[in-house]
Design a protein around this motif. Structure first.
Motif, mmCIF file in Angstrom:
data_model
loop_
_atom_site.group_PDB
_atom_site.id
_atom_site.type_symbol
_atom_site.label_atom_id
_atom_site.label_comp_id
_atom_site.label_asym_id
_atom_site.label_seq_id
_atom_site.Cartn_x
_atom_site.Cartn_y
_atom_site.Cartn_z
ATOM 1 N N ASP A 34 39.943 17.269 11.935
ATOM 2 C CA ASP A 34 40.602 18.142 12.906
ATOM 3 C C ASP A 34 39.674 19.202 13.477
ATOM 4 O O ASP A 34 39.898 19.699 14.585
ATOM 5 N N ALA A 35 38.601 19.566 12.757
ATOM 6 C CA ALA A 35 37.695 20.599 13.271
ATOM 7 C C ALA A 35 37.023 20.162 14.565
ATOM 8 O O ALA A 35 36.786 20.994 15.464
ATOM 9 N N PHE A 36 36.728 18.880 14.700
ATOM 10 C CA PHE A 36 36.059 18.396 15.910
ATOM 11 C C PHE A 36 37.010 18.399 17.100
ATOM 12 O O PHE A 36 36.585 18.624 18.239
ATOM 13 N N VAL A 37 38.288 18.145 16.836
ATOM 14 C CA VAL A 37 39.270 18.244 17.917
ATOM 15 C C VAL A 37 39.435 19.700 18.334
ATOM 16 O O VAL A 37 39.477 20.026 19.526
ATOM 17 N N ALA A 38 39.512 20.602 17.355
ATOM 18 C CA ALA A 38 39.651 22.026 17.669
ATOM 19 C C ALA A 38 38.430 22.541 18.429
ATOM 20 O O ALA A 38 38.564 23.347 19.362
ATOM 21 N N ALA A 39 37.243 22.089 18.041
ATOM 22 C CA ALA A 39 36.026 22.551 18.714
ATOM 23 C C ALA A 39 35.996 22.124 20.173
ATOM 24 O O ALA A 39 35.373 22.793 21.007
ATOM 25 N N SER A 40 36.645 21.008 20.505
ATOM 26 C CA SER A 40 36.648 20.537 21.895
ATOM 27 C C SER A 40 37.587 21.324 22.792
ATOM 28 O O SER A 40 37.499 21.239 24.011
ATOM 29 N N LEU A 41 38.491 22.108 22.209
ATOM 30 C CA LEU A 41 39.465 22.888 22.993
ATOM 31 C C LEU A 41 38.859 24.247 23.331
ATOM 32 O O LEU A 41 39.330 25.298 22.899
ATOM 33 N N THR A 42 37.808 24.224 24.117
ATOM 34 C CA THR A 42 37.024 25.428 24.377
ATOM 35 C C THR A 42 37.755 26.456 25.237
ATOM 36 O O THR A 42 37.308 27.603 25.345
ATOM 37 N N GLN A 43 38.859 26.052 25.874
ATOM 38 C CA GLN A 43 39.602 27.017 26.692
ATOM 39 C C GLN A 43 40.260 28.089 25.835
ATOM 40 O O GLN A 43 40.560 29.177 26.308
ATOM 41 N N PHE A 44 40.504 27.782 24.578
ATOM 42 C CA PHE A 44 41.277 28.665 23.715
ATOM 43 C C PHE A 44 40.349 29.533 22.860
ATOM 44 O O PHE A 44 39.203 29.175 22.588
ATOM 45 N N SER A 45 40.876 30.652 22.420
ATOM 46 C CA SER A 45 40.105 31.581 21.608
ATOM 47 C C SER A 45 39.858 31.013 20.214
ATOM 48 O O SER A 45 40.515 30.053 19.779
ATOM 49 N N LEU A 46 38.934 31.619 19.497
ATOM 50 C CA LEU A 46 38.664 31.182 18.129
ATOM 51 C C LEU A 46 39.877 31.388 17.231
ATOM 52 O O LEU A 46 40.139 30.578 16.339
ATOM 53 N N THR A 47 40.628 32.454 17.458
ATOM 54 C CA THR A 47 41.820 32.695 16.637
ATOM 55 C C THR A 47 42.871 31.617 16.861
ATOM 56 O O THR A 47 43.512 31.141 15.903
ATOM 57 N N ALA A 48 43.072 31.210 18.110
ATOM 58 C CA ALA A 48 44.032 30.141 18.389
ATOM 59 C C ALA A 48 43.585 28.838 17.745
ATOM 60 O O ALA A 48 44.398 28.101 17.165
ATOM 61 N N ARG A 49 42.289 28.550 17.831
ATOM 62 C CA ARG A 49 41.791 27.329 17.199
ATOM 63 C C ARG A 49 41.837 27.427 15.680
ATOM 64 O O ARG A 49 42.012 26.417 14.991
#
Length: 353
Positions: free
Chosen positions: A288-303
């Protein structure tokens, strides 16, 4: 009085007992069996038809794949899958080793007898034992069945797939420019695991929890149980990884940038959006970390909320928890875990990110 003589074949039937029914004529279809004929669609025929259709439509398919949107989608999808796959395979293998070769009695002996102290010890133990969500639920069930206090078993259930070495290493690889995400994920997930354990110890009731009746892989040899566990986890975790990568690629390539920017600009909406997305996608924690890393529009806290919520409560986990501990338990445990996971991610993100 007239005596009727039975026919020779009837007399033989009485002496020899019931006779087998006569064999159907060659080519006849047995009663109740589906007839095989040109009207029946078999798997090879369906595959042949699909391949033929792809050959006939190769020009439109080639044009569609050459579109910029599809090229962007394919790039993100392949990047997520290729990066996550080695960690997924390693996690599945280690999870199967633990589930099959480490006896549940080991955990019962290693945990303190006082429930309040056993909860954080079980939570920290999750950091030492690699395993995905699919393995943590049956292991937690085995712990409860062997006499471990449910509060400690539930803390282990939540922490093991969220903070084990494979997951933390994958997070470090996925976020090379943000190493603080590893510490934030560890702290936030451990806080949730311990808080849920103590909450169950304080408010949980025995009649809410249905104890597991039997161990997984019971009656199988260790080798067979190991490969069964590997096949099961690969099929489930691999399938959810593909779905997660497809969703991430779609969000990246298809969703209007204005929508994502609007959701990402509002901190509360961004956190809630990715938390709900984690529940729906049900991605294995090793990937799941790689999917979260691809969502660059969102802040680190959201990810971070995405990474904390996903390994603790998603659609497949809810089904597994309901099947192992009962639906009444899952209906109470899942919402509380979801709320605490969001709160812990926001608090940890505010402090560390």
């Amino acid at each position: 009085m007239a005596i009727t003589r039975a026919a020779p074949h009837e007399d033989g039937a009485r002496r020899n007992g019931p006779q087998a029914p006569p064999a159907p004529p060659e080519g006849a279809v047995p009663e109740g069996a589906a007839p095989e004929g040109p009207g029946r669609l078999t798997s090879p025929l369906a595959l042949t038809m699909v391949l033929l259709l792809m050959v006939l439509l190769q020009s439109p398919i080639r044009r569609a794949l050459s579109a910029p949107v599809m090229q962007s989608w394919t790039t993100v999808f392949v990047a997520v899958v290729v990066q996550a796959l080695p960690f997924l395979v390693l996690g599945v293998l280690l999870s199967a080793v633990i589930a099959v070769y480490v006896p549940p009695s080991f955990f019962a002996r290693a945990l303190p007898s006082r429930p309040g102290l056993a909860v954080p010890v079980a939570g920290v133990a999750g950091a030492l034992l690699p395993g995905c969500e699919c393995a943590s639920v049956p292991v937690a069930g085995a712990l409860v069945r062997r006499g471990v206090t449910p509060a400690a078993a539930l803390a282990f259930l939540l922490s093991a797939p969220a903070i084990n070495p494979i997951v933390l290493t994958a997070t470090a690889v996925a976020f090379p420019r943000d190493p603080e995400m590893v510490l934030a994920r560890f702290v936030a997930s451990l806080l949730v695991a311990c808080a849920m354990g103590w909450l169950w110890q304080r408010l949980g009731r025995t009649d809410w929890l249905r104890l597991p009746a039997h161990a997984p892989h019971e009656g199988e040899t260790k080798g067979a149980a190991f490969w069964d566990s590997v096949r099961h986890d690969v099929m489930h975790a691999g399938g959810f990884l593909v779905l997660g990568a497809m969703a991430a690629a779609t969000l990246k390539a298809v969703a209007p940038e204005s929508w994502l920017r609007t959701a990402a600009e509002n901190p509360a909406v961004a956190v809630l959006t990715l938390a709900v997305l984690a529940v729906i996608l049900s991605i294995c924690s090793e990937a799941d970390a790689f999917v979260a890393a691809s969502l660059t529009q969102f802040s680190l806290t959201a990810r971070l909320a995405f990474l904390v919520v996903g390994p603790m409560i998603d659609l497949k986990l809810f089904a597994m928890q309901a099947g192992t501990f009962g639906r009444g338990f899952a209906l109470r445990f899942a919402p509380a875990t979801f709320a605490l996971a969001i709160a812990s991610a926001v608090l940890t993100g505010w402090v560390l990110l």
